[in-house]
Scaffold this active site. Structure first.
Site, PDB file in Angstrom:
ATOM      1  N   VAL B  18       1.353  -1.478  -0.009  1.00  9.87           N
ATOM      2  CA  VAL B  18      -0.043   0.089  -0.031  1.00  9.87           C
ATOM      3  C   VAL B  18       0.830   1.255   0.131  1.00  9.87           C
ATOM      4  CG1 VAL B  18      -1.466  -0.651   0.770  1.00  9.87           C
ATOM      5  CG2 VAL B  18      -0.911   0.411   2.575  1.00  9.87           C
ATOM      6  N   ASP B  19       0.425   2.519  -1.341  1.00  9.23           N
ATOM      7  CA  ASP B  19       0.866   3.681  -0.777  1.00  9.23           C
ATOM      8  C   ASP B  19       0.492   4.778  -0.111  1.00  9.23           C
ATOM      9  OD1 ASP B  19       2.533   3.214  -2.776  1.00  9.23           O
ATOM     10  OD2 ASP B  19       0.389   3.381  -4.098  1.00  9.23           O
ATOM     11  N   ALA B  20      -0.875   4.334   1.129  1.00  9.16           N
ATOM     12  CA  ALA B  20      -1.280   5.413   1.647  1.00  9.16           C
ATOM     13  C   ALA B  20      -2.037   4.695   3.515  1.00  9.16           C
ATOM     14  CB  ALA B  20      -2.388   5.946   1.118  1.00  9.16           C
TER      15      ALA B  20
END
Lengths: 299, 299
Positions: B18-20
């Site tokens: 995940v990036d966020a």
């Protein structure tokens, strides 16, 4: 279930086949503090014909004694014994279920509930007094409650506030076995003659949401009030007619308990409401107001 | 939907995929005004790993600006742009739906809603000010309301009272096309660190009962907030993880919008709640608190 306009024949047949008329008050007898036209003549005629009259209201703001005074103020002679309110029903529910007089009752509501609970011998608190109390939601603020509260009664409360919501929630959630009783779930009512106002159902919805639990309802359309009424009078429900202005309380109550039903359009329900395709509650008969009974019987 | 205890492997895999991270605040970052243990280290580590952090709260009592200050008070550097509150969502909902600036907004809620509406250029009133107003339910009392109100926003309101219930009801019922917007429907929340309190859902339930109408919900679990968030950031929901303490808002919101989901048991949901047979909302992963992320990633 049939629905038919009240005619002279239907009125004669109705009066001939029932021994008691159960009247809702708000929207049938009065609107706010104004008497609905033709009510005195109607009640007088029915009494002359030997009919028993009973006044069944979901409004919990007044006690039976206060209601009797209100009838008198409006020029109607009605005794306390003829009046069944949802505040009285709440007190009788606790009595019939052997609620311990050692326990206390917390009230989200007005004087009618407090008065009836006290008359029935229960210790209670809350009500208008707690309407003055505020809360400061600060970091470590802890809200304490009486662990000896064994029942919370919620009814119409013009002094409703966040303090009472939390008090009621804590009692219901944390006191083992604490009862959650609603006088009724009417969404609105004619609290003044000028317009509709939020009803007891709105306070009940708020507390019910907070505790994620459904209440025991003692007023219309629950049959508790009728069971209690049958214990008090020697009557059969098939020989009673429930007269009301609200489909989801009065007419449903009459149907749930086996009464004949007469809808009057002098309160919250309009003819388009009754005839709307989405409506599933159909009274046996409907007419504009109780005055029509007199006019039709005299034709 | 699987639910699995967060392990070191799962934590590494999650952070890698995940990036966020979208964090709920109450019960995840803090409880009332107390920071939950290990939060600063967790946020610091995730920032170091290049992750975007977003704070998504249903609490409408504060504006984004006030929330940014609260983070600072607790020793956390979080900008206004990283914060998405349900009060901000309500203002953005009106903005995106081209709500006419000629119309007014009536607020059942606190300063957070009023502040965000004003920042978005809307004229609004109600809020804490109307918490001081009382009603005397007398015979001919007529309660007037502003016919120019085109939207009612209902959120958590510790100054909730009968006056506001009637004002909101009249606007929704009588002003043609008037919108009924709820910030959220959470039944409870940790308004103080010491205990749970009635949430915005209780005010929404009361008004909804009075007007017999369901509101438009802009906070979690409605997807409106996510749609708006996606417009603001260049992110894919499949590369986001929603971290929350509540199944019916946070986890459902994450699932509704296609995020990965991590339940933390530091707020309202307990392990027995999660594992209860009646629970139908299962996060991808669960753990005790966000601090576990740091501990597991460092193993």
């Amino acid at each position: 279930m049939a629905k038919a306009l009240l005619t002279a024949d239907a009125a004669r047949s109705l009066v001939g086949s029932v021994d008691a008329f159960l009247f809702d008050c708000d929207g049938v007898i009065w609107k706010g503090d104004e008497l609905i036209q033709g009510v005195p003549e109607t009640l007088e005629l029915l009494r002359k014909l030997g009919k028993k009259l009973v006044f069944v209201t979901n409004n919990s703001r007044k006690s039976r004694r206060q209601y009797s005074k209100k009838f008198k103020t409006l020029g109607l002679e009605v005794t306390e014994e003829e009046i069944f309110t949802s505040s009285f029903a709440a007190a009788m529910f606790l009595k019939l279920n052997n609620f311990s007089p050692e326990k206390k009752v917390y009230v989200v509501g007005e004087d009618g509930i407090l008065d009836e609970l006290k008359l029935a011998g229960f210790e209670c608190f809350g009500g208008p007094e707690d309407g003055k109390k505020n809360i400061m939601l600060e970091a470590n603020f802890y809200f304490d409650h009486d662990k000896n509260v064994g029942a919370v009664v919620v009814g119409l409360d013009q002094y409703f506030n966040y303090y009472k919501m939390q008090y009621a929630s804590l009692c219901i959630r944390e006191n083992p076995g604490c009862l959650f009783i609603a006088t009724n779930r009417d969404p609105t009512g004619h609290m003044t003659s000028a317009q509709e106002w939020p009803g007891a159902g709105t306070m009940v919805a708020a507390v019910s949401c907070s505790v994620q639990k459904e209440p025991i309802v003692v007023g219309k359309p629950s049959s508790f009030l009728m069971d209690f009424l049958l214990k008090s009078f020697n009557l059969e429900t098939s020989r009673m007619c429930m007269v009301g202005d609200r489909l989801d309380t009065d007419i449903l109550f009459g149907q749930n308990t086996g009464c004949k039903t007469l809808l009057v359009l002098s309160g919250v329900t309009t003819l388009p409401d009754l005839q709307d395709a989405s409506n599933t509650i159909h009274p046996d008969l409907y007419t504009n107001s109780v005055h029509d009974l007199v006019k039709l019987l005299q034709q």
